[in-house]
Design an enzyme around this catalytic site. Structure first.
Site, short mmCIF file in Angstrom:
data_model
loop_
_atom_site.label_atom_id
_atom_site.label_comp_id
_atom_site.label_asym_id
_atom_site.label_seq_id
_atom_site.Cartn_x
_atom_site.Cartn_y
_atom_site.Cartn_z
N HIS A 1 0.83 -1.21 0.00
CA HIS A 1 0.00 0.00 0.00
C HIS A 1 0.87 1.25 0.00
O HIS A 1 0.61 2.20 -0.77
CB HIS A 1 -0.91 -0.03 1.24
CG HIS A 1 -1.80 1.16 1.37
ND1 HIS A 1 -3.07 1.23 0.83
CD2 HIS A 1 -1.61 2.35 2.00
CE1 HIS A 1 -3.62 2.39 1.12
NE2 HIS A 1 -2.74 3.11 1.82
N GLU A 2 1.89 1.27 0.85
CA GLU A 2 2.75 2.46 0.93
C GLU A 2 3.61 2.62 -0.33
O GLU A 2 3.83 3.74 -0.79
CB GLU A 2 3.64 2.37 2.18
CG GLU A 2 2.87 2.35 3.50
CD GLU A 2 1.95 3.54 3.66
OE1 GLU A 2 2.26 4.63 3.13
OE2 GLU A 2 0.90 3.39 4.31
N HIS B 1 1.52 4.29 -2.86
CA HIS B 1 1.47 5.74 -2.64
C HIS B 1 2.68 6.41 -3.28
O HIS B 1 2.56 7.46 -3.94
CB HIS B 1 1.45 6.05 -1.15
CG HIS B 1 0.08 6.06 -0.54
ND1 HIS B 1 -0.96 6.80 -1.06
CD2 HIS B 1 -0.41 5.45 0.57
CE1 HIS B 1 -2.04 6.63 -0.31
NE2 HIS B 1 -1.73 5.80 0.68
N GLU C 1 -6.38 6.97 -1.38
CA GLU C 1 -6.30 5.76 -0.55
C GLU C 1 -6.88 4.56 -1.29
O GLU C 1 -6.32 3.47 -1.24
CB GLU C 1 -7.04 5.98 0.78
CG GLU C 1 -6.31 6.90 1.75
CD GLU C 1 -4.96 6.36 2.15
OE1 GLU C 1 -4.82 5.13 2.34
OE2 GLU C 1 -4.02 7.17 2.26
#
Length: 330
Positions: free
Chosen positions: A153-154, A157, A228
């Site tokens: 997930h990071e 980003h 997100e």
């Protein structure tokens, strides 16, 4: 067997479903950014005419282009975070290298340990130079499979340059707020002329000046939620394991919800409108992820489920004392 072979593959997911979600999030992001810039232009036009609106929008672009870039290491130093070198955390660093390769990042993000009991993970920087921080609470309470999903997930980003996108939105929101204050100040100065009938002003314009900062903040929150969702999809594409991220989100929501409810409303559920949150409702995020998981059942199952037993992960290159964080040895 290397981590590369153990991570899931995007081939196990429904590419059409992922593309549909990505397109929807991309369109939403563009519309929200246009909304922020449009609101800024309208406020500038109300104050000084069309040229003021154009100058205001150009000012935001210039501020964004010349915005100072703070090194990620300096930011994390303020959090008292310490670097997790490959010799300290070989498994996580190897996974992070593979995720960065899949995301086609020019450099691998640095991994940091954040000594706080709260469950938290965040990334700083951009595609050229970035860092990811994992808190002690997160490392203690999540399984290695779930930690890998959080890393995905990071990394997503970082790959999407979300920090720069949110920086642009923040600059737009701040300039809108300043222009709104300037407009209200000019209105107060000219209030005697308005009362005496020497000048007229639209009540709609007054309302827009008053509520412009709030509208801008709501658009900014909507943009954060959209990014997100996009990071969730990016994590699925990188790891091939939507269920792993769904499990991690459920644990995070349970831990954070319990903390705030004990502090604010013991024994009761804290009401919080979803449109006032920086993150989408966890239930919706999990539902989207599990929809991808259910669609992948007709494909061969990924080896990810059994890949993150610490006993099966390589520990080559470990020097000095190993660290124990929760149930994991590094």
């Amino acid at each position: 067997m290397r981590i590369r072979a153990r991570l899931g593959s995007i081939g196990y997911m429904d590419r059409a479903e992922l593309s549909r979600h990505r397109l929807g999030n991309g369109v939403q992001t563009v519309l929200l950014l246009l909304g922020l810039m449009g609101l800024l232009g309208v406020i500038g036009t109300l104050i000084g005419g069309p040229w003021y609106g154009l100058v205001a929008m150009a000012l935001v672009v210039l501020l964004y282009l010349f915005h100072p870039v703070v090194p990620p290491a300096l930011i994390l130093r303020l959090y008292r975070a310490s670097r997790l070198q490959p010799r300290h955390a070989p498994a996580l660093n190897e996974v992070l290298h593979e995720l960065a390769r899949r995301a086609e990042l020019p450099s691998v993000p640095a991994l940091y340990y954040l000594p706080i009991p709260l469950m938290n993970a965040f990334s700083v920087g951009d595609r050229r130079e970035a860092a990811i921080a994992l808190s002690d609470g997160l490392l203690q309470r999540l399984t290695l499979r779930e930690i890998v999903a959080v890393l995905g997930h990071e990394v997503s980003h970082i790959a999407h340059n979300d920090l720069r996108t949110m920086t642009f939105a923040d600059l737009s929101s701040r300039v809108t707020g300043l222009l709104s204050l300037l407009g209200l100040f000019l209105l107060a100065v000219n209030l005697p002329l308005v009362v005496l009938g020497g000048a007229t002003i639209s009540w709609m314009a007054i309302a827009l000046l008053v509520f412009a900062p709030t509208l801008s903040a709501l658009l900014q929150l909507g943009l954060a939620r959209s990014r997100e969702y996009q990071a969730d999809l990016g994590a699925v594409a990188l790891t091939g394991d939507p269920k792993g991220l769904a499990l991690a989100l459920a644990r995070l929501e349970q831990a954070q919800g319990a903390l705030w409810e004990q502090v604010l409303l013991p024994g009761r559920r804290v009401p919080e409108p979803s449109w006032l949150r920086t993150h989408p409702p966890t239930e919706q995020r999990i539902a989207r992820l599990m929809a991808l998981e259910s669609r992948s059942e007709r494909y061969p199952r990924s080896a990810l489920a059994g890949a993150y037993d610490p006993r099966t992960l390589p520990r080559t290159g470990v020097r000095g004392p190993r660290w124990r964080i929760g149930g994991l040895w590094f």
